[in-house]
Design a protein around this motif. Sequence first.
Motif, PDB file in Angstrom:
ATOM      1  N   UNK A  83       1.014  -0.938   0.066  1.00  0.00           N
ATOM      2  CA  UNK A  83       0.048  -0.079  -0.004  1.00  0.00           C
ATOM      3  C   UNK A  83       0.934   1.169   0.009  1.00  0.00           C
ATOM      4  N   UNK A  84       0.891   2.218  -0.962  1.00  0.00           N
ATOM      5  CA  UNK A  84       1.593   3.349  -0.928  1.00  0.00           C
ATOM      6  C   UNK A  84       0.805   4.518  -0.843  1.00  0.00           C
ATOM      7  N   UNK A  96       5.329   3.834   2.107  1.00  0.00           N
ATOM      8  CA  UNK A  96       4.998   2.480   1.400  1.00  0.00           C
ATOM      9  C   UNK A  96       4.985   1.502   2.718  1.00  0.00           C
ATOM     10  N   UNK A  97       4.018   0.704   2.699  1.00  0.00           N
ATOM     11  CA  UNK A  97       3.621  -0.320   3.707  1.00  0.00           C
ATOM     12  C   UNK A  97       3.462  -1.628   3.130  1.00  0.00           C
ATOM     13  N   UNK A  98       4.235  -2.612   3.505  1.00  0.00           N
ATOM     14  CA  UNK A  98       3.963  -4.017   2.959  1.00  0.00           C
ATOM     15  C   UNK A  98       2.784  -4.469   3.971  1.00  0.00           C
ATOM     16  N   UNK A  99       1.683  -4.134   3.101  1.00  0.00           N
ATOM     17  CA  UNK A  99       0.347  -4.214   3.766  1.00  0.00           C
ATOM     18  C   UNK A  99      -0.019  -5.875   3.950  1.00  0.00           C
ATOM     19  N   UNK A 100       0.121  -6.804   2.991  1.00  0.00           N
ATOM     20  CA  UNK A 100      -0.007  -8.360   3.089  1.00  0.00           C
ATOM     21  C   UNK A 100       0.980  -8.982   2.490  1.00  0.00           C
ATOM     22  N   UNK A 101       1.022 -10.276   2.582  1.00  0.00           N
ATOM     23  CA  UNK A 101       1.965 -11.162   1.973  1.00  0.00           C
ATOM     24  C   UNK A 101       1.694 -11.805   0.561  1.00  0.00           C
ATOM     25  N   UNK A 102       0.485 -11.286   0.219  1.00  0.00           N
ATOM     26  CA  UNK A 102       0.120 -11.527  -1.183  1.00  0.00           C
ATOM     27  C   UNK A 102      -0.714 -10.421  -1.811  1.00  0.00           C
TER      28      UNK A 102
END
Length: 226
Positions: A83-84, A96-102
């Motif tokens: 998610x950016x 920038x957030x690594x929101x999920x692993x997929x």
Amino acid sequence: APPNLNPIRSFEEHGHEVYCVNWNLVNRDCFLSASWDDTIKLWSLQAPGSIRTFAEHRYCCYAVAWCPTNGETFASASGDCTLKLWDVRQPASTLTIRAHDFEVLSCDWSKYDDFTIVTGSVDKTMRVWDIRQPNVPMRVMPGHSYAVRKVICSPHSGNLVASCSYDMTVCLWDIKSGGEPLIQRWAHHTEFAVGLDLSVLREGLIASTGWDELAYVWHQSQDPRT
């Protein structure tokens, strides 16, 4: 085609399918498009082409959502699992957030809290984020049995979020509930449920669409099939 069926404008710059568009309801003079060509574009009806291209995502861009109170800020969701957040006045994304692993298929901004964003993913969950504390989601909400295709924050309540999924259901959630967040589930579609919206004019009115070629409009207190 008759003149009244012709588009007012046609915009053709993306290299692959355009997956999402979102109009700026604050400035009201521009909109965003998100594409499988990994880019987001900013457009104005007054400009012959796109105003700007945002090209940081490393895979398909599935969703964009303007901040409901700031006409310069938007969020994007991508198949690169992130998610950016963006400010159109800045040269690059601001968070920038690594929101999920997929893959992240959808995102929406709370209409009542500028710091809250909800995401939906191929991992079958929805996550609620406080962008001031992006390292850990405020809440993870499992409940769908296949990918979450779309999430929508209610225009009438800061607590309510709706979702639709490839499991053919539409769900309503209370993201601030102290217990089970799932309020209601509807299983009226017979194929993937891929489109969803909540009426801004009538509280509780929901619309959904699916691969079954049907569109339903119903009040949350009723059965969509009646």
